[in-house]
Design a protein around this motif. Structure first.
Motif, PDB file in Angstrom:
ATOM      1  N   GLU A 164       0.854  -1.202   0.000  1.00  0.00           N
ATOM      2  CA  GLU A 164       0.000   0.000   0.000  1.00  0.00           C
ATOM      3  C   GLU A 164       0.888   1.249   0.000  1.00  0.00           C
ATOM      4  N   ILE A 165       0.513   2.207  -0.827  1.00  0.00           N
ATOM      5  CA  ILE A 165       1.236   3.487  -0.837  1.00  0.00           C
ATOM      6  C   ILE A 165       0.217   4.613  -0.686  1.00  0.00           C
ATOM      7  N   SER A 166       0.513   5.534   0.209  1.00  0.00           N
ATOM      8  CA  SER A 166      -0.279   6.761   0.290  1.00  0.00           C
ATOM      9  C   SER A 166       0.663   7.918   0.016  1.00  0.00           C
ATOM     10  N   SER A 167       0.304   8.713  -0.944  1.00  0.00           N
ATOM     11  CA  SER A 167       1.140   9.857  -1.295  1.00  0.00           C
ATOM     12  C   SER A 167       0.413  11.110  -0.839  1.00  0.00           C
ATOM     13  N   ILE A 168       1.085  11.912  -0.015  1.00  0.00           N
ATOM     14  CA  ILE A 168       0.394  13.053   0.598  1.00  0.00           C
ATOM     15  C   ILE A 168       1.204  14.344   0.408  1.00  0.00           C
ATOM     16  N   PRO A 169       1.115  14.943  -0.756  1.00  0.00           N
ATOM     17  CA  PRO A 169       1.797  16.227  -0.941  1.00  0.00           C
ATOM     18  C   PRO A 169       0.884  17.380  -0.515  1.00  0.00           C
ATOM     19  N   ILE A 170       1.439  18.315   0.235  1.00  0.00           N
ATOM     20  CA  ILE A 170       0.656  19.488   0.662  1.00  0.00           C
ATOM     21  C   ILE A 170       1.457  20.741   0.346  1.00  0.00           C
ATOM     22  N   VAL A 171       0.801  21.698  -0.281  1.00  0.00           N
ATOM     23  CA  VAL A 171       1.426  23.011  -0.455  1.00  0.00           C
ATOM     24  C   VAL A 171       0.502  24.046   0.182  1.00  0.00           C
ATOM     25  N   THR A 172       1.097  24.874   0.997  1.00  0.00           N
ATOM     26  CA  THR A 172       0.324  25.921   1.671  1.00  0.00           C
ATOM     27  C   THR A 172       0.984  27.257   1.386  1.00  0.00           C
ATOM     28  N   SER A 173       0.217  28.190   0.866  1.00  0.00           N
ATOM     29  CA  SER A 173       0.793  29.494   0.568  1.00  0.00           C
ATOM     30  C   SER A 173       0.205  30.548   1.504  1.00  0.00           C
ATOM     31  N   ARG A 174       1.095  31.338   2.077  1.00  0.00           N
ATOM     32  CA  ARG A 174       0.650  32.460   2.898  1.00  0.00           C
ATOM     33  C   ARG A 174       1.187  33.762   2.324  1.00  0.00           C
ATOM     34  N   ASN A 175       1.582  33.681   1.066  1.00  0.00           N
ATOM     35  CA  ASN A 175       2.055  34.880   0.383  1.00  0.00           C
ATOM     36  C   ASN A 175       1.634  34.784  -1.090  1.00  0.00           C
TER      37      ASN A 175
END
Lengths: 233, 399
Positions: free
Chosen positions: B318-329
């Motif tokens: 099993e593979i879970s891929s969890i990319p997160i990008v958060t921008s505060r600018n």
């Protein structure tokens, strides 16, 4: 030749000698790709009758990888995208298998050097895809190259490069070719076409020189074949 | 509440990620430091001869050589952190500044009982260290906890490659490894950190890493794990100042029933800073892999990209891929891509038509997939990575 239990190619006799270029013309669904797949030994097409002789040996039961090693190479019409695997990686493996050197001209002619760092066929344009696939095919330095629609979906510049590479391989290495096309777009750019075959409904219905078959390109397969005196059942 | 009390309280604080481990079931030996060289046959596992290692830790016993002349003349220090804390103000100032001791039970355990074993590396300003600095951590007995705390400081304009191999001798199957690492990359400095992990079934691994990259600095992190492990969880964090760059590559080959929770976090705090997080994950057998990437864009003209690619090489994995990008600018440009696939039949047939057997085709795909060209890796590391990837690809075909 069958796909599943359906006969898709029948009564085909093709005799290709060293350095000859045979062109197979035919509309979509005529069985052209199935014919090349069967010669290459791809598992999706089964030889359910007849034989394939290469270099004097019956290779009908030989697996694809062994046919490739004996000198048959296929430039696929539809190529898989392999994410994460770089073109340079595949090139390296093919060169290791078939020996290096002497491929720089083809690399330049097909203008694929800039693709080496990309994932295999990922995000490629139609022209890039065709040029790279032809490059990988010629990298095998085959005795017989099977080119499946190399002129389909490419721009005029790519078409010119592809034709130039085919001409180079035929003239410099005496590579034999079976080239499949439904549009015939590449034909005017090829130097040496030994014979042209017209394939309809899984059968070769007409074989002659290129000039004789031009009428199907200008008038379409149905009308052109009538002009050539071929009646379709 | 005092720091020590807070940390004691954190001994029961689980990590938000990964399998929770009962740390009380492990034996922690008395930390010891010896100043001498040793030989140990770990080369076959991590590709590094302990004899070339400037720091070697066997369980809770740290052994280190006198600084080699070649490094000493450049002003490079490699000593156990415990020694460094006693001798150098800088080491005292840097330790536990990027990683809070009360982050979770693993940091707390190391803070309270680790005895500050681990290495301290200092590279003087403008020094371009010509050879990699090798360190080696070996967990040597069953049911033991190895606790390491590493601090690396690359001063302004300097360049260094630190290579760490972590392993376990054949036959040792259970244990806990916790490694706290704090990396400081000075102004216009460059640090390449390569870590190759070879553990074993039954082992739990909890690295806790943070890095701070000053203006114009560059940090390249290459992480590889190719062995079975009971569980591993890491989510290193890098803070980037103005114009600083991070390139982080993770190569994970999941084996047996291992639980691999591996990620990287980048905080783009400085104008024009950038981060590229790349991971390649292949899950064999019954392994379970979480590949995480997190970029936080806080500054103008900052850029970040996450690429998580996974290959499921077993129907039970099993593979879970969890990319997160958060921008505060609003002027921060962030992107991500994630894809998980299998080795498709058509890919194998395509390569067969190029003259490769089915096994060779699978091997080519796995090998090519795992081969990330991280910029500036030392030649020896590249060679070792290539050897290990070949090994993984060969083994993968047979699984």
């Amino acid at each position: 030749m069958c796909v599943d239990d359906r006969v898709v190619v029948r009564n085909v006799y093709l005799d290709v000698s060293c350095g000859e270029v045979h062109v197979i013309l035919g509309p979509n669904g005529a069985g052209k790709t199935s014919l090349l797949s069967a010669i290459m030994g791809l598992p999706r097409v089964r030889v359910c009758g007849g034989t394939i002789i290469f270099g004097g040996e019956d290779i009908s039961g030989v697996p694809a990888y062994e046919r490739a090693r004996r000198g048959i190479a296929l430039a696929h019409q539809f190529v898989p995208v392999i994410r994460g695997v770089k073109v340079a990686n595949i090139v390296k493996h093919i060169i290791e298998r078939y020996g290096g050197g002497g491929y720089e001209n083809i690399l330049d002619i097909l203008d694929v050097k800039h693709l080496m760092g990309r994932y295999l066929f990922h995000g490629f344009s139609g022209g890039e895809r065709r040029r790279l696939e032809l490059y990988l095919t010629l990298l095998q330095r085959p005795k017989l190259a099977l080119l499946d629609e190399p002129d389909s979906g490419v721009d005029v510049d790519s078409l010119k490069l592809i034709a130039e590479a085919v001409n180079y391989a035929v003239r410099s290495w005496s590579t034999s070719m079976i080239l499949v096309t439904h549009s015939g777009a590449i034909l005017d750019k090829l130097y040496d076409v030994t014979r042209t075959h017209i394939m309809i409904g899984g059968q070769i219905v007409y074989s002659r020189d290129l000039e004789a078959t031009r009428v199907v390109l200008s008038r379409g397969y149905i009308e052109g074949l009538k002009v050539l005196g071929v009646s379709l059942q | 509440m005092s720091l020590r009390d807070r940390v004691k309280k954190a001994l029961s604080k689980p990590s938000p990620y990964g399998v929770d481990i009962d740390i009380s079931s492990y034996i922690i030996e008395e930390p010891q430091v010896f100043e001498r060289s040793v030989e140990e046959s770990v080369e076959s596992k991590i590709g590094m001869r302990p004899s070339i290692s400037q720091y070697l830790q066997l369980g809770q016993m740290a052994l280190y050589k006198l600084i080699e002349k070649s490094l000493e003349k450049y002003g490079v220090k490699v000593v156990p952190l415990r020694v460094a804390i006693e001798k150098f103000d800088l080491a005292r100032d840097l330790a536990w500044r990027l990683v809070d001791p009360d982050t979770d039970k693993y940091t707390a355990l190391t803070y309270l009982y680790g005895g500050e074993l681990g290495y301290f590396v200092y590279v003087s300003p403008e020094v371009k260290v010509p050879t990699p600095i090798y360190t080696c951590l070996v967990l040597r007995a069953e049911r033991r906890a190895m606790l390491a705390h590493n601090v690396v400081y690359v001063d302004y304009g300097a360049e260094a490659h630190v290579v760490t191999g972590c392993t376990i001798p054949h036959g040792v199957k259970g244990g806990l490894h916790v490694g706290i690492s704090e990396f400081y990359v000075g102004r216009d400095a460059r640090l390449t950190f390569s870590m190759i992990h070879s553990w074993a079934e039954g082992l739990h691994v909890r690295p806790r890493t943070a890095a701070k990259v000053a203006e114009g600095g560059e940090y390249v992190s290459y992480y590889m794990i190719y062995s079975p492990v009971s569980s591993i969880q890491l989510f290193p964090r890098t803070i980037l100042d103005m114009g600083a760059k991070l390139y982080a590559a993770s190569v994970i080959a999941g084996r047996v029933q291992g639980n691999y929770d591996i990620g990287t976090k980048a905080q783009l705090e400085g104008t024009g800073s950038s981060a590229e997080l790349v991971s390649r994950v292949v899950a064999f057998e019954d392994s379970k892999i979480y590949a995480r990437g997190y970029i936080e864009g806080l500054a103008p003209e900052s850029r970040g990209h996450i690429e998580c690619l996974g290959l499921l090489a077993s129907p039970n994995a099993e593979i879970s891929s969890i990319p997160i990008v958060t921008s505060r600018n609003p002027q921060s440009i962030l992107s991500h891509e994630a894809a998980i696939g299998i080795i498709a039949r058509e890919e194998i047939e395509y390569l067969e038509s190029k003259g490769f057997t089915e096994d060779e085709a699978k091997s080519i795909i796995i090998r090519g997939f795992m081969n990330i060209e991280a910029p500036g890796l030392p030649d020896m590391v590249k060679a070792q990575v290539k050897r290990l990837i070949d090994h993984i690809a060969r083994a993968g075909v047979q699984l």
